[in-house]
Design a protein around this motif. Structure first.
Motif, PDB file in Angstrom:
ATOM      1  N   TYR A  90      42.060  40.807  39.568  1.00  0.00           N
ATOM      2  CA  TYR A  90      41.058  39.927  39.319  1.00  0.00           C
ATOM      3  C   TYR A  90      39.995  39.812  38.171  1.00  0.00           C
ATOM      4  N   CYS A  92      36.004  40.192  36.501  1.00  0.00           N
ATOM      5  CA  CYS A  92      35.152  41.189  36.717  1.00  0.00           C
ATOM      6  C   CYS A  92      33.983  40.504  35.555  1.00  0.00           C
ATOM      7  N   HIS A 174      37.144  33.302  47.395  1.00  0.00           N
ATOM      8  CA  HIS A 174      37.461  33.159  46.290  1.00  0.00           C
ATOM      9  C   HIS A 174      36.721  34.396  44.781  1.00  0.00           C
ATOM     10  N   LEU A 194      33.346  39.368  40.686  1.00  0.00           N
ATOM     11  CA  LEU A 194      34.705  39.158  40.965  1.00  0.00           C
ATOM     12  C   LEU A 194      34.996  37.478  41.993  1.00  0.00           C
ATOM     13  N   THR A 195      36.519  37.556  41.099  1.00  0.00           N
ATOM     14  CA  THR A 195      36.985  36.314  40.931  1.00  0.00           C
ATOM     15  C   THR A 195      38.574  36.522  40.542  1.00  0.00           C
ATOM     16  N   PRO A 196      38.999  35.390  40.959  1.00  0.00           N
ATOM     17  CA  PRO A 196      40.837  36.147  40.700  1.00  0.00           C
ATOM     18  C   PRO A 196      40.947  35.375  39.633  1.00  0.00           C
TER      19      PRO A 196
END
Length: 198
Positions: A90, A92, A174, A194-196
């Protein structure tokens, strides 16, 4: 003497329990109650007050436009049901509200989730900890800060200034956030988006 011994055992028990818990243990209803230290109960229960104080401080410090631009990320009521998150890599992004600087955004860093464990992989202040089942909207993260060139992470409960108690919530497809109410350093509230990883 006996009373002092019982108190010492009570304070150490949550730390010892965390050292041997598994992801399955942490997924049991209310298991978190045996892990959160008494000194963190106020942070746990006053999370909403932390949000309101932090947002007020950021706006009073001239960051109202930045707060508004973040939309759901900085809305305390934006969490959606089912906070489950897949294991993986991820990105951050951290925002700190209400500290010496009313609004501080830090550059994104890589982070990872695996088997119920969260860790930031870069940065001068890196959070690592374990997720605990909390309710249908939030997970609870108990962990600690690693600083500078330190390797590994301290366990929750070893140092009050390093301990991290945070809520983990889903904002949409997501997209998730960690929120740390009244962290020991630099802010009234820390929010990590948080994102992939791409």
């Amino acid at each position: 003497m006996k009373r002092a011994l019982l108190l010492a055992v009570a304070l150490v028990t949550p730390i010892a329990a965390m050292a041997r818990d598994t992801a399955a243990d942490r997924d049991k209803p209310y298991a978190w109650r045996g892990a959160v230290l008494p000194r963190d109960h106020s942070r746990l229960h006053n999370w909403r007050q932390a949000w309101l104080e932090a947002l007020d401080a950021a706006r009073a410090g001239g960051a109202g436009d930045k707060v508004a631009a973040e939309g759901a990320l900085l809305d305390p009521d934006a969490a959606q049901n089912d906070p489950a998150v897949p294991d993986g890599a991820y990105r951050c992004r951290t925002i700190k509200l209400g500290g010496g600087r009313p609004y501080l955004e830090e550059p994104p860093v890589p982070c990872r989730i695996a088997d119920g464990h969260f860790a930031e992989l870069e940065g001068q202040q890196r959070i690592a900890g374990n997720f605990w089942r909390f309710d249908g909207v939030r997970l609870l993260l108990l962990g600690a800060l690693a600083l500078g060139e330190e390797r590994g992470a301290w366990p929750y409960g070893r140092d009050e200034q390093r301990d991290v108690l945070a809520f983990f919530e889903r904002l949409g497809p997501h997209r998730w956030r960690l929120t740390i109410p009244h962290p020991a350093w630099e802010a009234k509230l820390t929010v990590i988006e948080l994102t992939p990883a791409a």
